[in-house]
Design an enzyme around this catalytic site. Structure first.
Site, short mmCIF file in Angstrom:
data_model
loop_
_atom_site.label_atom_id
_atom_site.label_comp_id
_atom_site.label_asym_id
_atom_site.label_seq_id
_atom_site.Cartn_x
_atom_site.Cartn_y
_atom_site.Cartn_z
N LYS A 150 6.02 18.79 93.18
CA LYS A 150 6.26 19.70 92.06
C LYS A 150 7.17 20.85 92.47
O LYS A 150 7.99 21.31 91.66
CB LYS A 150 4.93 20.24 91.51
CG LYS A 150 4.13 19.15 90.84
CD LYS A 150 3.15 19.65 89.82
CE LYS A 150 2.59 18.47 89.05
NZ LYS A 150 1.47 18.78 88.20
N LYS A 153 3.30 6.73 89.45
CA LYS A 153 2.02 6.62 88.74
C LYS A 153 2.20 6.92 87.25
O LYS A 153 3.10 7.71 86.88
CB LYS A 153 0.98 7.56 89.36
CG LYS A 153 1.26 9.01 89.13
CD LYS A 153 0.07 9.91 89.50
CE LYS A 153 0.47 11.32 89.11
NZ LYS A 153 -0.42 12.37 89.40
N LYS A 167 1.55 11.75 82.08
CA LYS A 167 1.90 12.32 80.78
C LYS A 167 3.34 12.82 80.79
O LYS A 167 4.00 12.89 79.76
CB LYS A 167 1.02 13.55 80.48
CG LYS A 167 -0.45 13.29 80.58
CD LYS A 167 -1.25 14.60 80.49
CE LYS A 167 -2.58 14.44 81.20
NZ LYS A 167 -3.50 15.53 81.11
P1 AMP Z 1 -4.77 14.88 85.00
O1 AMP Z 1 -4.55 14.31 83.65
O2 AMP Z 1 -3.55 14.90 85.87
O3 AMP Z 1 -5.57 16.15 84.98
O4 AMP Z 1 -5.71 13.80 85.72
C1 AMP Z 1 -7.03 13.57 85.30
C2 AMP Z 1 -7.69 12.54 86.17
O5 AMP Z 1 -7.10 11.26 85.96
C3 AMP Z 1 -7.60 12.80 87.67
O6 AMP Z 1 -8.81 12.43 88.27
C4 AMP Z 1 -6.48 11.92 88.11
O7 AMP Z 1 -6.62 11.52 89.46
C5 AMP Z 1 -6.64 10.72 87.19
N1 AMP Z 1 -5.34 10.08 86.94
C6 AMP Z 1 -4.25 10.62 86.34
N2 AMP Z 1 -3.23 9.74 86.29
C7 AMP Z 1 -3.69 8.60 86.88
C8 AMP Z 1 -3.12 7.30 87.14
N3 AMP Z 1 -1.87 7.01 86.78
N4 AMP Z 1 -3.88 6.38 87.75
C9 AMP Z 1 -5.15 6.66 88.10
N5 AMP Z 1 -5.76 7.85 87.89
C10 AMP Z 1 -5.04 8.81 87.30
#
Ligand code: AMP
Ligand code: TRP
Length: 325
Positions: free
Chosen positions: A115, A195, A198
């Site tokens: 980032k 990965k 969003k």
């Molecule tokens: P965030 O939306 O970035 O706050 O992520 C929320 C949760 O979803 C965290 O535990 C991340 O590790 C998991 N997560 C987000 N993107 C992925 C992905 N592409 N694959 C697996 N887990 C994810």
């Protein structure tokens, strides 16, 4: 032995997608029975401040995410569900942790490196992000942290911080461990080396997407690859999604076709889209229903915040005593 405590958070920076669902949220839903009364799950509002553009919509995202977490099956009778911002004690603990963690530990976090490379200005909040996360986990006495693979490093750092703290001020915190699912890393549909996220347009299937949107995105998924001898990353990702949401016999049928090279990716994509659409149909309906009464969602989160805050204050009393405040 007392049962373990589970803690996890998700940023209110947009809608829930299949990556977050498979990597974390579905696990939260499964854990709430086994660890009934010992789970703390929250929207990470302070963390979301790091990205001013999405943070401008934080209030909307928070309500939507609240509805989505409930629609995904989280039951506030079994867990403590709240907004991070309603427990400001975590920011106090974060500051205290800042005084025991070397900056070099923060600078080597992969997420920080990624980032900060892309940011015009690197704010201190970006560097301190995982320290606040450590405070989130340790303030509720977290032992296990159900997250996706991208967050493992932050949980490891939480262990380091607990250890630094305990060495300096005496035993206060247990060292938590990550709790991964078997699909802890879902890849982007359009950039399968990255990965699902969003922030990459077209990369994610959101749980709230309409059937048409789901089908259009899956149809555009990248399946080609430069490496001939191994399965292309995009195809492997489609198979992973298929295995999660479709019946095993159907997955096997396509795997056989892949092996004998008779597979048509358009058919694979349609099958994956069909199962995604069907699997999340009840979710979409519940989400819509919940969003008709945003005040009710807020009430649920406020009740959770009361319980979370009581626990946080209890921890902070111990912490303050340890340091002589
Ligand atoms: P965030 O939306 O970035 O706050 O992520 C929320 C949760 O979803 C965290 O535990 C991340 O590790 C998991 N997560 C987000 N993107 C992925 C992905 N592409 N694959 C697996 N887990 C994810
Ligand atoms: N950093 C996590 C993410 O982006 C969200 C988060 C904040 C979190 N605090 C947490 C996850 C505490 C687990 C525990 O996904």
């Amino acid at each position: 032995m007392e049962k373990e405590t589970i803690v996890s958070g998700i940023q209110p920076t947009g809608a829930l997608h299949v990556g977050g669902y498979l990597g974390a949220i579905r696990n939260w839903v499964e854990l709430q029975d086994e660890y009934r009364g010992r789970c703390y799950f929250f929207t990470a509002d302070y963390h979301a401040m790091n990205e001013p553009e999405t943070f401008a919509n934080c209030a909307t995202y928070r309500t939507e995410l609240g509805a989505e977490l409930l629609a995904a099956g989280l039951d506030p009778k079994k867990i403590t569900l709240f907004h991070q911002k309603d427990v400001p004690e975590v920011t106090e603990l974060c500051w205290m942790f800042d005084t025991v963690v070397p900056v070099t530990f923060l600078e080597r976090m992969t997420q920080f490196k990624d980032k900060s490379e892309r940011a015009k200005t690197v704010n201190a909040g970006l560097l301190n992000y995982p320290v606040l996360q450590a405070a989130d986990i340790l303030i509720y006495g977290g032992d296990r942290v159900p997250v996706g693979e991208d967050q493992i490093q932050h949980v490891e750092l939480t262990r380091d911080i607990a250890r630094f703290w305990n060495n300096r001020f005496g035993q206060t915190f247990a060292e938590p461990k990550p709790l991964l699912t078997k699909t802890a890393r879902v890849m982007s549909l359009n950039f399968p080396e990255r990965k699902m996220s969003k922030s990459i347009p077209g990369s994610a299937v959101f749980l709230a997407d309409s059937p048409d949107e789901i089908r259009a995105k899956v149809r555009k998924a990248v399946t080609a690859s430069s490496a001939e001898d191994s399965m292309p990353a995009g195809v492997a990702n489609l198979f992973e999604l298929f295995a999660e949401f479709g019946p095993a016999e159907e997955v096997e049928k396509f795997q056989k076709q892949y092996a004998d090279r008779s597979i048509r990716y358009s058919e694979l994509k349609d099958a994956v889209a069909d199962h995604l659409i069907a699997y999340f149909a009840p979710f979409r309906a519940r989400r819509e229903e919940l969003l008709r009464h945003p005040n009710e969602i807020e009430k649920v989160f406020q009740q959770g915040a009361k319980r979370a805050r009581a626990k946080a204050q209890e921890t902070m009393q111990i912490v303050r005593k340890k340091i002589g405040f």
